[in-house]
Design a protein around this motif. Structure first.
Motif, PDB file in Angstrom:
ATOM      1  N   GLN A 280      15.697   4.657  -3.697  1.00  0.00           N
ATOM      2  CA  GLN A 280      14.641   5.076  -4.543  1.00  0.00           C
ATOM      3  C   GLN A 280      14.654   5.033  -6.148  1.00  0.00           C
ATOM      4  O   GLN A 280      13.506   4.405  -6.707  1.00  0.00           O
ATOM      5  N   LYS A 281      15.694   5.220  -6.711  1.00  0.00           N
ATOM      6  CA  LYS A 281      15.761   5.164  -8.106  1.00  0.00           C
ATOM      7  C   LYS A 281      15.795   3.705  -8.394  1.00  0.00           C
ATOM      8  O   LYS A 281      15.140   3.453  -9.604  1.00  0.00           O
TER       9      LYS A 281
ATOM     10  N   ARG B 135       6.723   2.833  -6.292  1.00  0.00           N
ATOM     11  CA  ARG B 135       6.688   4.309  -5.791  1.00  0.00           C
ATOM     12  C   ARG B 135       6.861   4.248  -4.085  1.00  0.00           C
ATOM     13  O   ARG B 135       6.395   3.297  -3.559  1.00  0.00           O
ATOM     14  N   ALA B 136       7.868   5.291  -3.814  1.00  0.00           N
ATOM     15  CA  ALA B 136       8.035   5.274  -2.344  1.00  0.00           C
ATOM     16  C   ALA B 136       8.140   6.967  -2.170  1.00  0.00           C
ATOM     17  O   ALA B 136       8.915   7.549  -2.961  1.00  0.00           O
ATOM     18  N   ARG B 137       7.533   7.298  -1.021  1.00  0.00           N
ATOM     19  CA  ARG B 137       7.806   8.529  -0.685  1.00  0.00           C
ATOM     20  C   ARG B 137       9.020   8.769   0.142  1.00  0.00           C
ATOM     21  O   ARG B 137       9.385   8.076   0.647  1.00  0.00           O
TER      22      ARG B 137
ATOM     23  N   LYS C  50       0.914  -1.208  -0.042  1.00  0.00           N
ATOM     24  CA  LYS C  50      -0.061  -0.113  -0.191  1.00  0.00           C
ATOM     25  C   LYS C  50       0.839   1.120   0.041  1.00  0.00           C
ATOM     26  O   LYS C  50       0.450   2.179  -0.770  1.00  0.00           O
ATOM     27  N   ALA C  51       1.913   1.369   0.927  1.00  0.00           N
ATOM     28  CA  ALA C  51       2.947   2.349   0.849  1.00  0.00           C
ATOM     29  C   ALA C  51       4.208   2.123   1.270  1.00  0.00           C
ATOM     30  O   ALA C  51       4.254   1.344   2.105  1.00  0.00           O
ATOM     31  N   ILE C  52       5.330   3.012   0.694  1.00  0.00           N
ATOM     32  CA  ILE C  52       6.576   2.610   1.276  1.00  0.00           C
ATOM     33  C   ILE C  52       7.181   4.363   1.602  1.00  0.00           C
ATOM     34  O   ILE C  52       6.810   5.160   0.769  1.00  0.00           O
TER      35      ILE C  52
END
Length: 319
Positions: free
Chosen positions: A271-272, A280-282, A214-216
């Motif tokens: 991140q890259k 996707r990661a914030r 869901k989110a990273i």
């Protein structure tokens, strides 16, 4: 110790749970799978007791408590009731689990084996899964199939490597200021890349499952971009290790390279590497903070707070 002999919280009358140390701050407990390793929990009594009452009365169960796992860094700081985690557990109606991987597992100088997930004497990935199995048996009111996972520094190393191998077990993850990272690069061997993951773990890295998390979050302080110890320290350390183990051969598990750059730059590389595969990661940079888990904690908990609130709303909207 046989984990099947664990007394379940479901067997204890709700009014005795606190006296039995089965809610609130749970003391560090040896893990049956590997007694060298232990874990602690914080379970907010008012929320878990509601589950226990429903169990004892064969009533409708409230939703299971979400579980947030906090993986320590190299200093092995595990439980501090003043750092905001206890308040967070009460406010967000979740349980907190804190593993303890002691130093010296592989040899007297070992600080890093748990970060690699697999080493000469420990499979820390399987250790965490065994902890979840024990929690499932002992606290049936806690959700263990899919969890929230966070770690800072050495804990951040553990978290992103575990995420690669077990994305199906994670709802969300926060990766805090790791000094070394594993890139999603199948031309580089573990732990710098993922080329030989199947040889080591008997598992493949599934990009589609990682994308389904869901989110990273990637998080670091704005002043945390210098290499720990400096070049001179790492040169000395490499020489010292070679003198202690002159005949040591490289194993399939690999070893951590000396840090090449500061932690902001290291996280940018990670991140890259994720983005190349559509993951996707914030990226959160906390202003005015150096390498301090305490000073980035509130931003990390804000990340999980939004997810927990959304999860609660989704449950309430279901017919």
């Amino acid at each position: 110790m046989d984990p099947e002999h664990l007394v379940s919280a479901a067997e204890v009358p709700p009014q005795f749970l606190k006296s039995a140390f089965l809610v609130g701050h749970i003391p560090l407990k040896t893990l049956a799978y590997d007694p060298r390793i232990s874990y602690s929990l914080y379970i907010p009594p008012e929320h878990y007791t509601a589950v226990a009452v429903a169990q004892s009365q064969n009533a409708t169960f409230p939703p299971p408590l979400p579980l947030l796992i906090v993986v320590h860094g190299t200093r092995r700081t595990v439980f501090d009731g003043s750092n905001g985690l206890v308040e967070f557990a009460h406010d967000q109606k979740c349980a907190i689990m804190m593993p303890l991987f002691p130093a010296g597992l592989d040899d007297p100088q070992d600080l890093d084996s748990y970060k690699l997930l697999s080493s000469r004497t420990v499979r820390s990935d399987l250790v965490l899964l065994a902890m979840l199995g024990e929690v499932e048996r002992r606290w049936p009111g806690i959700a263990t199939e899919k969890v929230f996972l966070m770690g800072f520094s050495g804990g951040g190393q553990f978290v992103h490597r575990f995420l690669y191998l077990y994305p199906e077990r994670l709802i969300a993850a926060s990766i805090g200021a790791p000094g070394r990272v594993t890139l999603l690069d199948d031309s580089i061997r573990w732990p710098s890349g993922v080329q030989n993951v199947e040889e080591i773990f008997g598992k493949q890295v599934h990009m589609d499952k990682i994308r389904a998390i869901k989110a990273i979050q990637l998080i670091v302080g704005s002043d945390d971009n210098i290499v720990h110890g400096g070049e001179e320290f790492w040169t000395w350390l490499a020489g010292k290790k070679k003198s202690l183990h002159p005949d040591k051969q490289t194993t399939k598990y690999g070893t951590l390279e000396k840090p090449r750059t500061g932690r902001i730059d290291m996280l940018r590389e990670l991140q890259k590497s994720l983005e190349v595969h559509g993951i996707r990661a914030r990226f959160d940079i906390v202003p005015g903070v150096a390498h301090s888990s305490e000073e980035v904690l509130s931003t990390t908990l804000d990340f999980f707070r939004r997810l927990l609130i959304a999860q609660c709303q989704e449950r309430s909207e279901k017919p």
